[in-house]
Scaffold this motif. Structure first.
Motif, short mmCIF file in Angstrom:
data_model
loop_
_atom_site.label_atom_id
_atom_site.label_comp_id
_atom_site.label_asym_id
_atom_site.label_seq_id
_atom_site.Cartn_x
_atom_site.Cartn_y
_atom_site.Cartn_z
N LYS A 132 0.85 -1.18 0.00
CA LYS A 132 0.00 0.00 0.00
C LYS A 132 0.89 1.24 0.00
N ASN A 138 -8.10 8.08 7.65
CA ASN A 138 -8.78 6.93 8.21
C ASN A 138 -8.08 5.62 7.87
N GLU A 139 -7.73 5.48 6.60
CA GLU A 139 -7.04 4.25 6.17
C GLU A 139 -5.68 4.14 6.86
N ARG A 177 -4.86 5.32 9.70
CA ARG A 177 -5.08 4.96 11.10
C ARG A 177 -5.13 3.45 11.30
N LYS A 178 -5.84 2.78 10.37
CA LYS A 178 -5.95 1.32 10.47
C LYS A 178 -4.57 0.67 10.32
N LEU A 179 -3.80 1.22 9.40
CA LEU A 179 -2.50 0.62 9.14
C LEU A 179 -1.50 0.82 10.27
N ARG A 180 -1.76 1.82 11.10
CA ARG A 180 -0.79 2.15 12.15
C ARG A 180 -0.59 1.04 13.15
N THR A 181 -1.52 0.08 13.23
CA THR A 181 -1.27 -1.04 14.15
C THR A 181 -0.04 -1.82 13.70
N ASP A 182 0.23 -1.82 12.40
CA ASP A 182 1.38 -2.56 11.89
C ASP A 182 2.64 -1.72 11.87
N HIS A 222 -7.64 1.39 18.82
CA HIS A 222 -7.78 0.55 17.63
C HIS A 222 -8.82 -0.54 17.83
N LYS A 223 -9.52 -0.51 18.95
CA LYS A 223 -10.56 -1.50 19.29
C LYS A 223 -10.07 -2.94 19.10
N LEU A 224 -8.90 -3.20 19.64
CA LEU A 224 -8.32 -4.52 19.47
C LEU A 224 -8.61 -5.44 20.65
#
Lengths: 337, 329
Positions: B85, B93-94, B96-101, B130-132
């Motif tokens: 990516k 937003n996208e 943000r999701k990737l920041r976990t990695d 991240h609601k993990l």
């Protein structure tokens, strides 16, 4: 040759809200003319306070409680403030860590440099300016005639540190206290400044007390070294002995924990477990015993003294591991007398 | 290539022609009069499981590179490709999701932890954001991560000021690690620590890498630490890459004059070496607002030729890349 500086059993304390704390305790060392003494240790070990105690720049809360500081056979701790002012900058001067904050941003380089020169060397304004330009040239500042009219913000960190050095050297002091003079600088600039300090030291035969946490800088510059831990000297030796055969477990740990450039990176680094104790909660007994792999019952309860080693009298260690030698010596002396 | 990189393996992170310019504004209408070229067109790849060291002096753009990769700063131009990516084009937003990695550890453990929050909350925050995890699982994960970084669950109710620098840096590491990231940018993680503590943290980072198969971009100015932890090293000067090579080669056969000078300037903790031959360059690093034409290093390079003043050398080579018209052999 008589010693230039003799510090004996220095104890410096600070008043705080929680009572008096001892920052530097039982510190003794001496320095001859032209010699460079390195003081190493981690943050909070009292290396800067030691130098501020010599200069009597401890501020309101701090004072030297015990001990003596003899400079050219004068006791500095008893001098009046006026007498001390004559010594500062003239006989002993200082280079601080932060060249960014130790120059006054509102005065030109020239004004700051000439202040000390006019005060101590009693030169006229014109002479002082020529002298200042000369000093700036000596420390390798290009276009000194123009730079002298600039304000500190116009100079880079390395250049500012050169100005500080010019200022410190301008009255030809016998002793310079350099407190982390290159810590805030980049490596290539650090190399320039260290080279400059070596050159000037040889030319002027100035004694230097170099305070640093970087063992690399000490190895490059110092003749002899004292290692401080938690306000005390734990080891003293000439620079070669200290790096070749360190004795105190703390010194050993410190030397082993630096990642060397010629080390194999697959090896694990040796580290000293735990952290430096705070001044309020100084451990009883040996101050290093909480982190020492060789600590015994005795280290927890008794305070070790700084002991001279039998095989090398200029090498002393504050550790019970080397005490058996001392015991033998004591016994021998008793028998002899 | 370093032994860790298997052949034909795809890079985890690819930085392509990354640029970050900061405008210089002047006057009452804040007219842009120029740009500070903090990072000026750099490209490199990082492979899974390796540590890429990023070194250079202050102002060379190494921290800006790190911050641009995780989009703490938006790059001016160029691509950052992470797991196929392009991070440079993703929406907030996208991203943000990737920041976990993709996590970052900061230099100053004193200012990077919120002083009003307890350690337990500081560590739970990324999981909640991240609601993990929820409820007891958060608790379990926090306890687990504290143990991994060498603290205990009893530390949870304490505040950052009760910890030493080294312990705070462990908390910073735990905060990055709790999301189970693939890549961690370590921005000078040991520079603010005492020598004896640095070794502890470096060892911890190395152990974690093995255990969790992490990939690091390790930014530092101390060469010793970089050598200890890195598989490959990228050397930067004034916003550009001057050399990329496996760690051993950088130290044993540096090809760019700047790399060689940087290595030689480093004080050696061995007094028997003090009379070694040392190359000390004169002058300061030029301002990135007004970098020299041609090769940026030509103003300080002892080997500079006329062409160095005219033409910018490209970064050339396969495993050992160097940007110099006359590389050392």
């Amino acid at each position: 040759m008589a010693n230039l500086l003799d510090v004996n059993n220095l104890q410096t304390v600070f008043r705080t809200d929680k009572g008096e704390v001892t920052s530097v305790d039982e510190v003794s060392f001496s320095l001859k003319e032209g010699e460079t003494l390195g003081i190493v240790g981690e943050s909070g070990c009292g290396k800067s306070v030691t130098s501020l105690s010599i200069m009597r720049l401890l501020g309101k809360g701090g004072r030297v409680k015990h001990g003596s500081v003899k400079f050219k056979d004068r006791e500095l701790t008893n001098l009046s403030e006026q007498e001390m002012r004559n010594i500062r900058g003239n006989d002993i001067s200082m280079i601080f860590q932060e060249p960014m904050t130790s120059l006054n941003p509102l005065l030109t380089i020239g004004n700051q440099l000439m202040e000390g020169i006019r005060l101590h060397l009693k030169l006229s304004k014109k002479q002082a300016k020529l002298y200042a330009i000369d000093m700036l040239k000596k420390v390798g500042i290009p276009r000194a005639e123009a730079i002298i009219n600039e304000y500190p913000h116009a100079l880079s960190g390395g250049m500012r540190q050169r100005v500080m050095i010019a200022m410190a050297l301008s009255c030809k002091p016998n002793l310079i206290l350099a407190d982390e003079p290159t810590t805030a600088l980049d490596v290539t600039i650090q190399a320039q400044i260290l080279k400059l300090m070596k050159k000037l030291k040889n030319e002027l035969n100035t004694a230097i007390i170099l305070i640093t946490h970087d063992l690399g800088v000490v190895a490059e510059m110092a003749d002899k070294v004292i290692v401080m831990y938690a306000g005390q000297v734990v080891e003293e030796a000439d620079v070669y002995t200290l790096f070749d055969s360190p004795k105190h477990p703390y010194t050993k740990g410190l030397i082993k924990s630096i990642p060397h450039l010629d080390n194999d990176s697959s090896e694990r680094l040796d580290s000293i477990p735990g952290t430096v104790p705070t001044l309020q909660h100084m451990p009883k007994g040996c101050r290093f015993h909480t982190r020492c792999p060789f600590a015994t019952e005795r280290c927890i309860n008794e305070k070790p003294d700084l002991l001279q080693l039998k095989e090398n009298e200029s090498h002393s260690v504050r550790c019970f591991l080397y005490d058996s030698e001392q015991l033998d010596k004591d016994v021998r002396e008793e028998v002899n007398s | 290539m370093s032994p860790k990189i298997k052949e034909k393996q795809k890079p985890l992170l690819e930085v392509v022609n990354l640029k970050k310019y900061y405008p210089i504004k002047k006057g009452i209408i804040s007219k842009t009069v120029g740009h500070v070229k903090a990072v000026d067109g750099i490209s490199f790849s990082v492979y899974p499981g390796e540590t890429m060291g990023l070194v250079g002096e202050s102002g060379c753009g190494k921290s800006t590179t790190g911050r641009s990769i995780v989009r703490l700063d938006d790059p001016t131009d160029g691509d950052v490709i992470f797991q196929n990516k392009n991070l440079a084009n993703l929406s907030k937003n996208e991203m943000r999701k990737l920041r976990t990695d993709l996590q970052i550890i900061f230099q100053d453990p004193y200012s990077s932890l919120n002083p009003r929050k307890r350690i337990g909350d500081l560590l739970a925050e990324p999981l909640r954001a991240h609601k993990l995890a929820e409820g007891e699982e958060i608790e379990r994960k926090v306890n687990n991560i504290l143990e991994i970084v060498g603290l205990t669950k009893y530390h949870k109710s304490r505040y950052p000021h009760e910890f030493s620098g080294g312990q705070r840096q462990r908390i910073g590491i735990a905060r990055a690690l709790i999301l189970n990231p693939k890549l961690i940018i370590c921005d000078e993680p040991v520079s603010a620590l005492d020598v004896s503590i640095q070794a502890q943290v470096l060892n911890l980072l190395k152990d974690l890498q093995k255990e969790f198969n992490l990939t690091y971009v390790f930014i530092a100015h101390g060469l010793g630490a970089v050598k200890y932890i890195s598989d490959r090293i990228t050397v930067m000067y004034l916003g550009k890459i001057v050399e990329i090579a496996p760690t051993e080669e950088i130290f044993n056969q540096p090809r760019h004059p700047y790399t060689k000078i940087l290595l030689s300037a480093y004080p050696v903790p061995n007094p028997h070496m003090r009379n070694r031959e040392q190359i000390v360059v004169e002058g300061d690093v030029p301002s990135p607002a007004n970098p020299p034409k041609g090769c940026a290093f030509h103003t300080r390079c002892p080997f500079a030729q006329p062409i160095c003043r005219e033409k910018t050398p490209p970064l050339d080579g396969e495993n050992h890349q160097v940007a110099c018209h006359f590389p050392l052999t």
